[in-house]
Design a protein around this motif. Sequence first.
Motif, PDB file in Angstrom:
ATOM      1  N   ASP A 171      16.722  -3.070  -8.276  1.00 58.33           N
ATOM      2  CA  ASP A 171      17.410  -4.369  -8.380  1.00 58.33           C
ATOM      3  C   ASP A 171      18.868  -4.245  -7.945  1.00 58.33           C
ATOM      4  O   ASP A 171      19.372  -5.056  -7.160  1.00 58.33           O
ATOM      5  N   SER A 187      19.173  -3.404  -4.250  1.00 59.55           N
ATOM      6  CA  SER A 187      18.869  -4.608  -3.457  1.00 59.55           C
ATOM      7  C   SER A 187      20.103  -5.497  -3.306  1.00 59.55           C
ATOM      8  O   SER A 187      20.392  -6.011  -2.226  1.00 59.55           O
ATOM      9  N   SER A 217      16.030  -7.542   0.281  1.00 59.31           N
ATOM     10  CA  SER A 217      15.158  -7.894  -0.836  1.00 59.31           C
ATOM     11  C   SER A 217      14.401  -6.677  -1.376  1.00 59.31           C
ATOM     12  O   SER A 217      14.162  -5.706  -0.637  1.00 59.31           O
ATOM     13  N   LYS A 218      14.063  -6.745  -2.655  1.00 61.24           N
ATOM     14  CA  LYS A 218      13.274  -5.664  -3.267  1.00 61.24           C
ATOM     15  C   LYS A 218      11.964  -5.474  -2.510  1.00 61.24           C
ATOM     16  O   LYS A 218      11.507  -4.345  -2.306  1.00 61.24           O
ATOM     17  N   LYS A 219      11.386  -6.586  -2.094  1.00 62.39           N
ATOM     18  CA  LYS A 219      10.113  -6.537  -1.375  1.00 62.39           C
ATOM     19  C   LYS A 219      10.247  -5.712  -0.089  1.00 62.39           C
ATOM     20  O   LYS A 219       9.384  -4.885   0.238  1.00 62.39           O
ATOM     21  N   THR A 220      11.353  -5.909   0.615  1.00 61.87           N
ATOM     22  CA  THR A 220      11.596  -5.164   1.857  1.00 61.87           C
ATOM     23  C   THR A 220      11.816  -3.682   1.557  1.00 61.87           C
ATOM     24  O   THR A 220      11.303  -2.805   2.262  1.00 61.87           O
ATOM     25  N   TYR A 264      10.637  -2.015  -0.971  1.00 58.07           N
ATOM     26  CA  TYR A 264       9.348  -1.424  -1.334  1.00 58.07           C
ATOM     27  C   TYR A 264       8.378  -1.349  -0.153  1.00 58.07           C
ATOM     28  O   TYR A 264       7.426  -0.574  -0.179  1.00 58.07           O
ATOM     29  N   SER A 265       8.637  -2.124   0.876  1.00 57.22           N
ATOM     30  CA  SER A 265       7.797  -2.017   2.080  1.00 57.22           C
ATOM     31  C   SER A 265       8.159  -0.769   2.896  1.00 57.22           C
ATOM     32  O   SER A 265       7.353  -0.251   3.660  1.00 57.22           O
TER      33      SER A 265
END
Length: 202
Positions: free
Chosen positions: A27, A30, A36-39, A41-42
């Motif tokens: 968090d 990020s 973004s966290k999603k990016t 983690y990708s």
Amino acid sequence: MKKQKQDIIDQSLKIIFNEGLRSFTVDRLSSIVRISKKTIYSIFATKEILIDKIIQYKLLSIDKEIETILNKNKCPIKSFYEINQLHIKISSDVDIDKLVELKIKYPKIWSRVEDNRKNKVDMMNQIFSKAAKMGYVRNKSTIDSVSHLYMNIVNRTFQPDFFYQEDLSLKDTIDLFADIMAKGIFNNKGIDILESIKEENN
């Protein structure tokens, strides 16, 4: 993608080495890198994978600095001095508590640090062998054994919990250890060169 990945590693490294693992959250990362966290983690599937990549990156950058020192110096004693100074510089940026935390929480990742140090025997052998050829060592026949002994002492002693328990400065200990080893390995001619190198750099 490559720039994003590097930004994530660089900023993560700053947080971990300046503030410790407890302050390191995806968090927070990020918000700092504005990704973004999603990016994140990708690119790095888990926080542990990210920390592992950070440690690999840091070790690789240290290896490159050592390689530069070895390649630029004709004098092996100067290489010996500059590598120890590099370790002192690195140690001044590291809080022992943070190393203890890494060793306890992520033992598999910490094993990378251990393995990296064990692989430095060849580097020390290169330095001491070159010094022997130039007539700077006490006993040419023990170079291989001395290189292994040097790194075994480093691997066994330079553990974060040792410094934590003994309340010792990592910087001062590295300096003292290098001085003791140099006086045992190099002959008077080699020691004189080392002392003149120290004077030039003070």
